[in-house]
Design a protein around this motif. Sequence first.
Motif, mmCIF file in Angstrom:
data_model
loop_
_atom_site.group_PDB
_atom_site.id
_atom_site.type_symbol
_atom_site.label_atom_id
_atom_site.label_comp_id
_atom_site.label_asym_id
_atom_site.label_seq_id
_atom_site.Cartn_x
_atom_site.Cartn_y
_atom_site.Cartn_z
ATOM 1 N N LYS A 84 0.821 -1.221 0.000
ATOM 2 C CA LYS A 84 0.000 0.000 0.000
ATOM 3 C C LYS A 84 0.856 1.272 0.000
ATOM 4 N N CYS A 85 1.841 1.301 -0.891
ATOM 5 C CA CYS A 85 2.757 2.439 -0.936
ATOM 6 C C CYS A 85 2.408 3.454 -2.027
ATOM 7 N N GLY A 86 1.285 3.288 -2.689
ATOM 8 C CA GLY A 86 0.871 4.247 -3.706
ATOM 9 C C GLY A 86 1.142 3.789 -5.129
ATOM 10 N N TYR A 87 1.683 2.592 -5.275
ATOM 11 C CA TYR A 87 1.924 2.005 -6.599
ATOM 12 C C TYR A 87 2.020 0.496 -6.420
ATOM 13 N N ASP A 88 1.942 -0.240 -7.547
ATOM 14 C CA ASP A 88 1.892 -1.702 -7.479
ATOM 15 C C ASP A 88 3.205 -2.389 -7.851
ATOM 16 N N ILE A 89 3.939 -1.790 -8.770
ATOM 17 C CA ILE A 89 5.153 -2.434 -9.288
ATOM 18 C C ILE A 89 6.277 -1.403 -9.283
ATOM 19 N N ASP A 90 7.462 -1.836 -8.853
ATOM 20 C CA ASP A 90 8.624 -0.942 -8.974
ATOM 21 C C ASP A 90 9.720 -1.632 -9.783
ATOM 22 N N PRO A 91 9.677 -1.451 -11.103
ATOM 23 C CA PRO A 91 10.710 -2.063 -11.945
ATOM 24 C C PRO A 91 12.033 -1.286 -11.832
ATOM 25 N N ARG A 92 13.097 -2.038 -11.668
ATOM 26 C CA ARG A 92 14.438 -1.438 -11.570
ATOM 27 C C ARG A 92 15.103 -1.564 -12.938
ATOM 28 N N ALA A 124 1.931 9.901 -7.187
ATOM 29 C CA ALA A 124 2.182 10.353 -8.560
ATOM 30 C C ALA A 124 2.631 11.813 -8.591
ATOM 31 N N LEU A 125 2.033 12.638 -7.745
ATOM 32 C CA LEU A 125 2.400 14.052 -7.722
ATOM 33 C C LEU A 125 3.775 14.269 -7.080
ATOM 34 N N ASN A 126 4.153 13.411 -6.138
ATOM 35 C CA ASN A 126 5.458 13.532 -5.478
ATOM 36 C C ASN A 126 6.608 13.020 -6.349
ATOM 37 N N ASN A 130 8.859 9.739 -12.404
ATOM 38 C CA ASN A 130 9.064 8.294 -12.276
ATOM 39 C C ASN A 130 7.763 7.510 -12.162
ATOM 40 N N PHE A 131 6.633 8.180 -12.077
ATOM 41 C CA PHE A 131 5.352 7.494 -11.862
ATOM 42 C C PHE A 131 4.674 7.215 -13.200
#
Length: 183
Positions: A84-92, A124-126, A130-131
């Motif tokens: 629940k960090c504001g996004y679902d996937i963090d691709p590196r 997304a605004l922060n 990258n979002f």
Amino acid sequence: MQARLMQRLEELEQERRLSPLPAVVVGGALVVSVGLLQRMQDKQQATTAMFARETERVEQVAMTAVMEVERNLGYEPTDVSNQKCGYDIDPRIPKTGQLWFIEVKGRIATGQTVTVSKNEIITALNKPENFILALMKVPPADVIDSNCSIRYVQQPFHKEPDFAVTSVNYNLQELWQMGTAPQ
């Protein structure tokens, strides 16, 4: 005293002769909630269960597809949707170590809106550079379609939601038109 006694006895005799009239009903109303009627007809349980199963399926199909797209682009995606960090996937990105923050929204192909949480909008605004908001139109369960398309929308939101807002509904078609194919 004799006069008061006689008067009181006369009043009591008159009260004995009184007879109430039958009640006259002028109107009436019966208020029953729609939810109660549906439960009584057993429709709500079936509809709610089907909706929940379909939503879960659509979300899972979209998450799997976006993860696969990210792998095909050469990135190393991690599913963080449970955090629940504001996004679902963090691709590196392997060469640079840079992270993208992808919020996945799968919708049934006939869907009209996309619901985005306040937390997702603020994330997304922060991190506007990258979002990515990943949209996927998923066909119904009984339709086989290997051409499900995915659109990536960069900087999809322009203002912070009001303080008391928990989520915002956006027009799916407008967001879809703002997006591009993943690259």
